[in-house]
Design an enzyme around this catalytic site. Structure first.
Site, PDB file in Angstrom:
ATOM      1  N   SER A 279      -8.531  50.163 -58.578  1.00 33.72           N
ATOM      2  CA  SER A 279      -9.197  49.233 -57.650  1.00 33.72           C
ATOM      3  C   SER A 279      -9.472  49.869 -56.480  1.00 33.72           C
ATOM      4  O   SER A 279     -10.242  50.925 -56.383  1.00 33.72           O
ATOM      5  CB  SER A 279      -8.619  47.878 -57.486  1.00 33.72           C
ATOM      6  OG  SER A 279      -9.294  46.959 -57.084  1.00 33.72           O
ATOM      7  N   ASP A 290     -16.815  62.075 -54.820  1.00 34.70           N
ATOM      8  CA  ASP A 290     -18.024  62.260 -55.058  1.00 34.70           C
ATOM      9  C   ASP A 290     -18.944  63.151 -54.072  1.00 34.70           C
ATOM     10  O   ASP A 290     -19.693  63.702 -54.388  1.00 34.70           O
ATOM     11  CB  ASP A 290     -18.534  60.876 -55.208  1.00 34.70           C
ATOM     12  CG  ASP A 290     -18.390  60.246 -56.584  1.00 34.70           C
ATOM     13  OD1 ASP A 290     -17.530  60.711 -57.403  1.00 34.70           O
ATOM     14  OD2 ASP A 290     -19.205  59.030 -56.770  1.00 34.70           O
ATOM     15  N   LYS A 304      -9.825  50.211 -63.018  1.00 40.28           N
ATOM     16  CA  LYS A 304      -9.880  48.753 -62.463  1.00 40.28           C
ATOM     17  C   LYS A 304     -11.197  48.777 -61.704  1.00 40.28           C
ATOM     18  O   LYS A 304     -10.852  49.045 -60.747  1.00 40.28           O
ATOM     19  CB  LYS A 304      -8.928  48.015 -62.048  1.00 40.28           C
ATOM     20  CG  LYS A 304      -8.809  46.500 -61.960  1.00 40.28           C
ATOM     21  CD  LYS A 304      -9.724  46.088 -60.796  1.00 40.28           C
ATOM     22  CE  LYS A 304      -9.548  44.535 -60.833  1.00 40.28           C
ATOM     23  NZ  LYS A 304     -10.083  43.897 -59.707  1.00 40.28           N
TER      24      LYS A 304
END
Length: 523
Positions: A279, A290, A304
């Site tokens: 999460s 990224d 998650k």
């Protein structure tokens, strides 16, 4: 006009259908309540109906009672009201392990090693009361009084303390220290309300100690608040860079972006993750990966990536309903695949990864070309499909694991042994070792201690196996030393010593200190 009229008809039909369904549910509840052969609880019928509906949805939509809701939210709220102790149970006796500095118990004179035998005239020792039941008796509204009876070694009579409950902080930054002359290490165990403030304090402390690069440990961090994850990621990204976005069928896209006020936008950073990082942890790791901002080291994260909205009911119960999905800046969906209603299969996913060899071999991670993405700056290939796949894989080390060690661990023998050992040797350890560094350098787990541990295991019907013991001896000694450090000093002491054999940290340190390797991983 015809289109408007048609849409109105559809809307009316939808409302009529929903009204009919609601009547159906109410009639079913009424019939069961009034005519069922045995007596039933109306409250339980309603709760079971809600749970039944949610069980057919995704794995993270859930219902909790008022009591369950309070227990779930406490670790994330950053504080609760109580007496400020850490305790454990040994042979039906509650042992005080440590005291919150400046907290209610320390102020009235409780000491580590005290045994709590009664709470508000109710005996809690020797009656096999559950730990959670005792915790509830010690917790309560701020400003209220709780009377605690204590047996203290060397004192014949029970000592009575009147302790006024107060707000007790729950820390989410477990440790922050320098692992070498230029590398700071911060471990975050959850993303709670106060995590950003705790991280800021840890960061400033490490900067003063000469930190030039950072290892951020998010292994075994199950997540927490989205806003807190955004605050932490903001420390490392440039203004305007997306941290995460959420989107669902009935939830329009929402982008969280960095504001540019982060204080560590340029130094090298390594993020440690494993299969239990979930999460909010995945949001931070995904954003850093990224944007080619740092190197992610470890194992594929949990996956998650479903956003839950909380719907509270008047009785304090709560429904957490999935309304959207998390996406990393490149567009990867964090959520791993699942089947509606198949919650047991979903829960076994990490075990299946172990069984299939993914936790030991990087080439066992299955990726799909259709889920190929590219990083935002250098265009490195990364993959979606569930969880964050690390840039540098670190396998689970099973060479020192044995069935014997596993039984000692699962039956709580380590904890029980440490309670007794620290109870006897606490003052001796503190007088001999002024701080954690001295303890780490000088304290040795002796053969006599190991014999006592083995004997305690046999009392729990764990048969001694010499071969398996020798396989796991180094890990057993590490666990004992780490737990002693925690109980005598604090959680950070545990982390410092346990990290001596932390393969994730070792690899993270290797990557961050090798300039060429670090740069190569981001190209």
């Amino acid at each position: 006009m015809a289109i408007v009229a048609l849409s109105m008809v559809v809307e009316i039909q939808a409302k009529n259908s929903r009204t009919a369904n609601m009547k159906k549910l109410m009639n079913a509840e009424f019939a069961i309540s009034e005519f069922y052969v045995d007596s039933v609880s109306d409250d339980k019928l309603v709760e079971d109906a809600i749970r039944g509906m949610l069980d057919k949805l995704d794995p993270h939509s859930s219902y909790t009672t008022a009591e369950e809701t309070q227990e779930l939210q406490q670790p994330l709220q950053g504080k609760f009201s109580g007496i400020g102790i850490s305790f454990n149970m040994k042979e039906d006796t509650l042992y005080v392990i440590s005291l919150i500095s400046g907290g209610p118990s320390e102020r009235v004179g409780l000491r580590p090693g005290d045994r709590i035998v009664s709470v508000n005239d109710t005996t809690v020792a020797g009656v096999k009361m559950k730990t959670n039941d005792i915790r509830k008796r010690l917790m309560g509204k701020k400003g209220t009084l709780v009377r605690v009876g204590v047996k203290r070694p060397g004192v014949a009579d029970v000592i009575m303390f009147g302790i006024t409950r107060d707000e007790i902080p729950i820390y989410s930054v477990d440790a922050s220290y320098m692992v070498d002359s230029k590398t700071g290490y911060v471990r975050i165990s959850r993303f709670a309300e106060a995590t950003a403030d705790e991280f800021a304090e840890a960061f400033e402390k490490l900067k003063k100690q000469g930190m030039k690069q950072l290892i951020l440990d998010l292994s075994d961090n199950g997540g927490g608040y989205l806003n807190t994850a955004v605050e932490i990621a903001n420390w490392f990204l440039q203004a305007g860079e997306t941290i995460v976005y959420t989107e669902g069928n009935r939830s329009p896209r929402y982008d969280a972006t960095a504001n540019g006020r982060g204080k560590f936008k340029d130094g090298k950073i390594v993020v440690l993750v494993n299969q239990n990082s979930a999460s909010a942890s995945e949001i931070v790791a995904g954003a850093i990966q990224d944007w080619d901002r740092g190197v992610v080291v470890g194992r594929r994260t949990f996956g998650k990536g479903l956003v839950q909205r909380q719907f509270g009911f008047e009785d304090g119960s709560m429904m957490r309903l999935t309304t959207a999905r998390y996406y990393t800046p490149s567009g990867r969906c964090i959520q791993k695949p699942y089947k509606l209603g198949a919650k047991e299969d979903y829960a076994r996913d990490v075990y299946n990864r172990y069984k299939d060899g993914e936790l030991m071999h990087a080439d066992s991670i299955h990726v799909a070309d259709s889920l190929r993405f590219k990083t935002m700056k250098t265009g490195r290939v990364i993959y979606g499909g569930g969880g964050i796949i690390p840039d540098v894989f670190v396998p689970v080390d099973t060479t020192e694991y044995s069935e014997y060690y596993g039984k000692l661990n699962t039956k709580g023998v380590f904890i029980q042994y440490i309670l007794g050992y620290v109870d006897v040797h606490r003052d001796e350890i503190k007088s001999k070792y002024a701080d954690v560094a001295a303890f780490d350098k000088g304290f040795v787990v002796t053969d006599e201690m190991l014999k006592d541990l083995i004997a305690m295991g046999e009392k729990e019907d764990i048969k001694y196996d010499e071969s398996q013991f020798n396989t796991s001896k180094a890990v057993i000694e590490l666990i004992l030393k780490s737990l002693i450090a925690r109980d005598v000093y604090d959680q950070e002491a545990f982390t410092i010593i346990y990290n001596r054999r932390n393969d994730l940290l070792k690899e993270g340190l290797r990557v961050i200190n090798d300039d060429e390797l670090y740069k190569k991983m981001l190209q």
